[in-house]
Design a protein around this motif. Sequence first.
Motif, PDB file in Angstrom:
ATOM      1  N   ALA A  62       0.855  -1.196   0.000  1.00 63.20           N
ATOM      2  CA  ALA A  62       0.000   0.000   0.000  1.00 63.20           C
ATOM      3  C   ALA A  62       0.883   1.235   0.000  1.00 63.20           C
ATOM      4  CB  ALA A  62      -0.922   0.001   1.210  1.00 63.20           C
ATOM      5  N   ALA A 101      -2.364   5.036   7.342  1.00 59.25           N
ATOM      6  CA  ALA A 101      -1.101   4.291   7.304  1.00 59.25           C
ATOM      7  C   ALA A 101      -0.969   3.401   8.537  1.00 59.25           C
ATOM      8  CB  ALA A 101       0.081   5.263   7.220  1.00 59.25           C
ATOM      9  N   SER A 125      -1.095  -0.834   8.371  1.00 59.35           N
ATOM     10  CA  SER A 125       0.129  -1.530   8.785  1.00 59.35           C
ATOM     11  C   SER A 125      -0.087  -2.425   9.997  1.00 59.35           C
ATOM     12  CB  SER A 125       1.235  -0.513   9.082  1.00 59.35           C
ATOM     13  OG  SER A 125       0.882   0.298  10.186  1.00 59.35           O
ATOM     14  N   VAL A 154       3.316  -0.905   4.057  1.00 62.75           N
ATOM     15  CA  VAL A 154       2.708   0.414   3.854  1.00 62.75           C
ATOM     16  C   VAL A 154       3.824   1.439   3.698  1.00 62.75           C
ATOM     17  CG1 VAL A 154       1.170   2.168   4.803  1.00 62.75           C
ATOM     18  CG2 VAL A 154       0.696  -0.268   5.217  1.00 62.75           C
TER      19      VAL A 154
END
Length: 428
Positions: A67, A80, A84, A96
Amino acid sequence: MLKINPLSTLYVGIDVSSKSNYVCALDFYKNKYINSSFANNQPGAEELAKKILECLKEHPDLNTIVAALESTSVYSIHIANFLSSCEELMHFKPYVFVLNPKCTANYKKSYIGLGKSDPIDAFVIADYARAGNIETEPWRGSQFLALKRLTRHRLHLVECMTREKTYLVSNLYLKFSELQMLEGDDQPFCDIYGATSSSVLTEYLSPEEIIDSSEEDLISFLAQKSRNRIKDISKTAELLRKAARDSYRLDKALYEPLNVSIASSFNCIETFKKEIKLIDIAIEREIRGLNPNAFIILQSIDGIGPVFAGGIVAEIGDISAFHSSDALAKYAGLMWKSNQSGDFDGEDTPMSKAGNRYLRYYLGEAANSMRKHNVEYGAYYRKKYNEVPKHQHKRALALTSRKFVRLVYGLLARNQLYSGVSLDTSNE
């Protein structure tokens, strides 16, 4: 460089905004599996995770998630962190990455005629990851986030205080034009923003009042306001009188408004100083709750205290995220663009600054402090200072900061205290 099998990876590009996250998910062959918007909140993030899981179950050949999203102030932090650490996605080893927007913006230029929209931006971010362009380390979560918020807030306060001082200068010049122009031994105050100077500039309505005041009264005033800390108070009073005589005169109607503005600015500056001290205490307290090794190592360097050490570690995180001092310097934006073509070699090579400005600030402040306490770094700074006729301090400090990066990386990578022996192997 991230070591994964690109053929079995789902690349998730996220265009972040304050209210929503537009998501585009691709496989290596640019097949789109997700192309929709999700609310930038907890329910929206959970819906996104569910959508990713459904996609992976439908395509069992995909077993890894990459990502990527751009760093957009605080708006990118929550999503984020969520991706993660999402338990439902852990089986698929989610990576991430929070990217520098300049990287994706430059990558987008490789597409001719591509427009601007949230779906397009999300696609470009996903494709940037798919092309293997990510060189940074994955998102490290919130381990250093609390400390980072404190150290970044400290910089915010310092910048606010600097702006207030800059604004104050214009009013000081109007009221007492000669005082701020004096330098060295001709300047009556070592700090024009200090307590004694602020008392003179706010309690004396105009330079004429200083001239008209008797020598005894002026000396008594300076002694009281400085708490008898001025070594040669008679000389200070004499310099102050001379500055008052040499200053421009204003219409009397202007002095009172100027005094109000000047007093307000001094109050703001004093408040910022107090708040910075409180933040410094909070930084030291936060440091105790983290792994102390890096902080102990950095504080073993001459002139580096807990605040500078905290600021550096908060932005670096784990030093293993960087394979060399060059990578660390690049992350901080302490690198210079080459200006060369054929036989031409340009002398003007501006610093990139396309990096972490907070890390760059703390490295610069720490290097500036170290060069005042360390003979080697002081000599290096003076050498670079004397090499050019203009921008001397700015250039010398930037180069000293770059040298300091090599020391920081060497000490942290080796997990050793500073012993005064240089770890810099460059020929600069």
